[in-house]
Scaffold this active site. Structure first.
Site, PDB file in Angstrom:
ATOM      1  N   ASP A  35       0.864  -1.194   0.000  1.00 20.79           N
ATOM      2  CA  ASP A  35       0.000   0.000   0.000  1.00 20.79           C
ATOM      3  C   ASP A  35       0.893   1.235   0.000  1.00 20.79           C
ATOM      4  OD1 ASP A  35      -2.099   2.037   0.730  1.00 20.79           O
ATOM      5  OD2 ASP A  35      -3.300   0.246   1.023  1.00 20.79           O
TER       6      ASP A  35
ATOM      7  N   ASP B  38       3.942   2.630  -3.925  1.00 16.21           N
ATOM      8  CA  ASP B  38       3.056   3.583  -4.585  1.00 16.21           C
ATOM      9  C   ASP B  38       2.908   3.125  -6.037  1.00 16.21           C
ATOM     10  OD1 ASP B  38       1.855   5.680  -5.899  1.00 16.21           O
ATOM     11  OD2 ASP B  38       3.133   7.227  -5.021  1.00 16.21           O
ATOM     12  N   VAL B  39       1.707   2.714  -6.426  1.00 21.31           N
ATOM     13  CA  VAL B  39       1.533   2.139  -7.766  1.00 21.31           C
ATOM     14  C   VAL B  39       1.714   3.165  -8.888  1.00 21.31           C
ATOM     15  CG1 VAL B  39       0.033   0.258  -6.982  1.00 21.31           C
ATOM     16  CG2 VAL B  39      -0.999   2.404  -7.780  1.00 21.31           C
TER      17      VAL B  39
ATOM     18  N   ASN C  92      -5.494  -3.895  -6.948  1.00 26.17           N
ATOM     19  CA  ASN C  92      -6.664  -3.404  -6.210  1.00 26.17           C
ATOM     20  C   ASN C  92      -6.597  -1.915  -5.898  1.00 26.17           C
ATOM     21  OD1 ASN C  92      -8.971  -3.677  -4.096  1.00 26.17           O
ATOM     22  ND2 ASN C  92      -7.231  -2.874  -2.927  1.00 26.17           N
TER      23      ASN C  92
ATOM     24  N   TYR D  75     -13.874   9.084 -12.359  1.00 29.21           N
ATOM     25  CA  TYR D  75     -13.754   7.724 -11.810  1.00 29.21           C
ATOM     26  C   TYR D  75     -14.258   6.704 -12.835  1.00 29.21           C
ATOM     27  CZ  TYR D  75     -14.297   3.824  -8.473  1.00 29.21           C
ATOM     28  OH  TYR D  75     -14.223   2.617  -7.816  1.00 29.21           O
TER      29      TYR D  75
ATOM     30  N   ILE E 237     -19.806  -1.371  -1.843  1.00 28.94           N
ATOM     31  CA  ILE E 237     -19.186  -2.280  -0.878  1.00 28.94           C
ATOM     32  C   ILE E 237     -18.782  -1.471   0.354  1.00 28.94           C
ATOM     33  CG2 ILE E 237     -17.359  -4.003  -0.514  1.00 28.94           C
ATOM     34  CD1 ILE E 237     -19.334  -4.700  -2.842  1.00 28.94           C
TER      35      ILE E 237
ATOM     36  N   THR F 269     -16.730  -0.104   2.626  1.00 28.41           N
ATOM     37  CA  THR F 269     -15.314   0.189   2.906  1.00 28.41           C
ATOM     38  C   THR F 269     -15.183   1.692   3.179  1.00 28.41           C
ATOM     39  OG1 THR F 269     -14.748   0.785   0.631  1.00 28.41           O
ATOM     40  CG2 THR F 269     -14.626  -1.567   1.192  1.00 28.41           C
TER      41      THR F 269
HETATM   42  N1  LIG Z   1     -15.990   0.143  -1.973  1.00 27.76           N
HETATM   43  C1  LIG Z   1     -16.692   0.212  -3.078  1.00 27.76           C
HETATM   44  O1  LIG Z   1     -17.913   0.450  -3.038  1.00 27.76           O
HETATM   45  C2  LIG Z   1     -16.021  -0.019  -4.397  1.00 27.76           C
HETATM   46  C3  LIG Z   1     -16.863  -0.151  -5.524  1.00 27.76           C
HETATM   47  C4  LIG Z   1     -16.279  -0.370  -6.756  1.00 27.76           C
HETATM   48  C5  LIG Z   1     -14.901  -0.470  -6.887  1.00 27.76           C
HETATM   49  N2  LIG Z   1     -14.112  -0.331  -5.789  1.00 27.76           N
HETATM   50  C6  LIG Z   1     -12.675  -0.445  -5.993  1.00 27.76           C
HETATM   51  O2  LIG Z   1     -12.136  -1.352  -5.057  1.00 27.76           O
HETATM   52  C7  LIG Z   1     -10.747  -1.039  -4.854  1.00 27.76           C
HETATM   53  C8  LIG Z   1     -10.479  -1.021  -3.353  1.00 27.76           C
HETATM   54  O3  LIG Z   1     -11.210   0.026  -2.769  1.00 27.76           O
HETATM   55  P1  LIG Z   1     -11.856  -0.062  -1.310  1.00 27.76           P
HETATM   56  O4  LIG Z   1     -13.280   0.230  -1.455  1.00 27.76           O
HETATM   57  O5  LIG Z   1     -11.411  -1.291  -0.642  1.00 27.76           O
HETATM   58  O6  LIG Z   1     -11.262   1.242  -0.613  1.00 27.76           O
HETATM   59  P2  LIG Z   1      -9.936   1.486   0.231  1.00 27.76           P
HETATM   60  O7  LIG Z   1      -9.772   2.963   0.260  1.00 27.76           O
HETATM   61  O8  LIG Z   1      -9.994   0.739   1.494  1.00 27.76           O
HETATM   62  O9  LIG Z   1      -8.808   0.818  -0.673  1.00 27.76           O
HETATM   63  C9  LIG Z   1      -8.033   1.501  -1.612  1.00 27.76           C
HETATM   64  C10 LIG Z   1      -6.585   1.348  -1.198  1.00 27.76           C
HETATM   65  O10 LIG Z   1      -5.759   1.843  -2.252  1.00 27.76           O
HETATM   66  C11 LIG Z   1      -4.676   2.489  -1.622  1.00 27.76           C
HETATM   67  N3  LIG Z   1      -4.034   3.420  -2.561  1.00 27.76           N
HETATM   68  C12 LIG Z   1      -4.479   4.635  -2.952  1.00 27.76           C
HETATM   69  N4  LIG Z   1      -3.575   5.204  -3.759  1.00 27.76           N
HETATM   70  C13 LIG Z   1      -2.554   4.321  -3.886  1.00 27.76           C
HETATM   71  C14 LIG Z   1      -1.315   4.340  -4.569  1.00 27.76           C
HETATM   72  N5  LIG Z   1      -0.932   5.402  -5.295  1.00 27.76           N
HETATM   73  N6  LIG Z   1      -0.502   3.259  -4.472  1.00 27.76           N
HETATM   74  C15 LIG Z   1      -0.870   2.188  -3.715  1.00 27.76           C
HETATM   75  N7  LIG Z   1      -2.009   2.125  -3.024  1.00 27.76           N
HETATM   76  C16 LIG Z   1      -2.846   3.182  -3.117  1.00 27.76           C
HETATM   77  C17 LIG Z   1      -5.268   3.191  -0.417  1.00 27.76           C
HETATM   78  O11 LIG Z   1      -4.291   3.564   0.538  1.00 27.76           O
HETATM   79  C18 LIG Z   1      -6.253   2.138   0.081  1.00 27.76           C
HETATM   80  O12 LIG Z   1      -5.674   1.292   1.032  1.00 27.76           O
HETATM   81  C19 LIG Z   1     -10.502   0.296  -5.553  1.00 27.76           C
HETATM   82  O13 LIG Z   1      -9.867   0.057  -6.799  1.00 27.76           O
HETATM   83  C20 LIG Z   1     -11.907   0.846  -5.777  1.00 27.76           C
HETATM   84  O14 LIG Z   1     -11.979   1.703  -6.871  1.00 27.76           O
HETATM   85  C21 LIG Z   1     -14.647  -0.108  -4.557  1.00 27.76           C
END
Ligand SMILES: NC(=O)c1ccc[n+]([C@@H]2O[C@H](COP(=O)([O-])OP(=O)(O)OC[C@H]3O[C@@H](n4cnc5c(N)ncnc54)[C@H](O)[C@@H]3O)[C@@H](O)[C@H]2O)c1
Length: 251
Positions: free
Chosen positions: A37, A61-62, A88, A154, A187, A189
């Site tokens: 992360d 950092d991705v 992810n 997005y 979801i 989160t």
């Molecule tokens: N929660 C939802 O409703 C939902 C719906 C559709 C898609 N998603 C997708 O699911 C994935 C996970 O999201 P989540 O809901 O678990 O939220 P989350 O915020 O818990 O997870 C996202 C993670 O990505 C990390 N991150 C951000 N920028 C980064 C970078 N530059 N390098 C490395 N890590 C980085 C953050 O620190 C965080 O831990 C994301 O791609 C999000 O777009 C989530």
């Protein structure tokens, strides 16, 4: 199920997040897991420790391609060649309506949500090709399959993930590598909570919109991602699978 496999999960540092749930399930099913992360190393260590003692915790950092290459090499050095990559890491785009979204928001969303996946894939694919095996799962979104007004940056990045997933699947199928995506709906989160606040979409509205009548759990998304990463999904590649409580159904 994954006893001889090494998996890297990006953006997995939040124990409430989808990435962490995927890392936890991969570990439970026997994979050697690297949890990565962009957040502080101490928080990543804590998230990894909450899964188990042998989970490797690395700050990555991705958006930084050199760092991604270095970290992937480090993982290969300490756990073995990477068999599974879960892309992810993702961010909400900020902004909202098209004319209110700043260029910096577009650029940030693009650099994490799209280029982050490009960097990860570029780092692991050459070795996967050499070994003739590998599975990549991209975490896209329902917003990668359908649009909703006022959510352009997005949705644009997640549509790009859909296209990238299909393209990589075609290109690397002959090399024995499968590339799929999951498309979560609402979801529970931190990201979803922030989205709900920013867009003034209360949880009750999300629950009503989903035909199954509730918001999904990260563990329910993890099941699908882990299935796609496994040999049980050996004839699936290029799929973008909704995990959205029926939200894609229409009517
Ligand atoms: N929660 C939802 O409703 C939902 C719906 C559709 C898609 N998603 C997708 O699911 C994935 C996970 O999201 P989540 O809901 O678990 O939220 P989350 O915020 O818990 O997870 C996202 C993670 O990505 C990390 N991150 C951000 N920028 C980064 C970078 N530059 N390098 C490395 N890590 C980085 C953050 O620190 C965080 O831990 C994301 O791609 C999000 O777009 C989530």
């Amino acid at each position: 199920m994954f006893h001889d496999r090494v998996a890297v999960v990006t953006g997995a540092g939040s124990p409430r997040g989808i990435g962490w749930a995927i890392a936890r399930l991969l570990h439970e099913r026997g994979a050697r897991v690297a949890l990565t992360d962009v957040i502080e190393q101490a928080a990543i260590d804590e998230a990894a420790a909450a899964i188990g003692p042998n989970v490797v915790a690395l700050r990555m950092d991705v958006t930084d391609s050199s760092a991604v290459n270095l970290i992937m090499a480090e993982v290969a050095g300490c756990l073995g060649p990477v068999d599974i990559l879960i892309n992810n890491a993702g961010v909400d785009s900020g902004g909202g309506a098209f004319l209110q979204t700043r260029l910096s928001d577009w650029q940030h969303a693009w650099s994490v949500n799209v280029m982050g996946i490009v960097h990860g894939c570029q780092a692991v694919l050459p070795d996967m090709v050499r070994r003739g095996r590998g599975a990549i799962v991209n975490v896209s979104s329902l917003a990668g399959l359908q649009a909703s007004g006022g959510y352009g940056a997005y949705a644009t990045t997640k549509h790009a993930v859909t296209g990238l997933t299909k393209t990589l699947a075609l290109e690397f199928a002959p090399k024995g590598i499968r590339v799929n995506a999951i498309c979560p709906g609402f979801i529970d989160t931190d990201l979803n909570e922030a989205h709900s606040r920013a867009r003034k979409t209360p949880r009750a509205v999300m629950e009503r919109l989903a035909p199954l009548g509730r918001i999904g759990d990260a563990a329910e998304v993890a099941e699908v991602a882990v299935f796609l990463a496994s040999d049980a999904a050996s004839y699936i590649t290029g799929a973008n699978i909704p995990v959205a409580g029926g939200l894609t159904g229409g009517l």
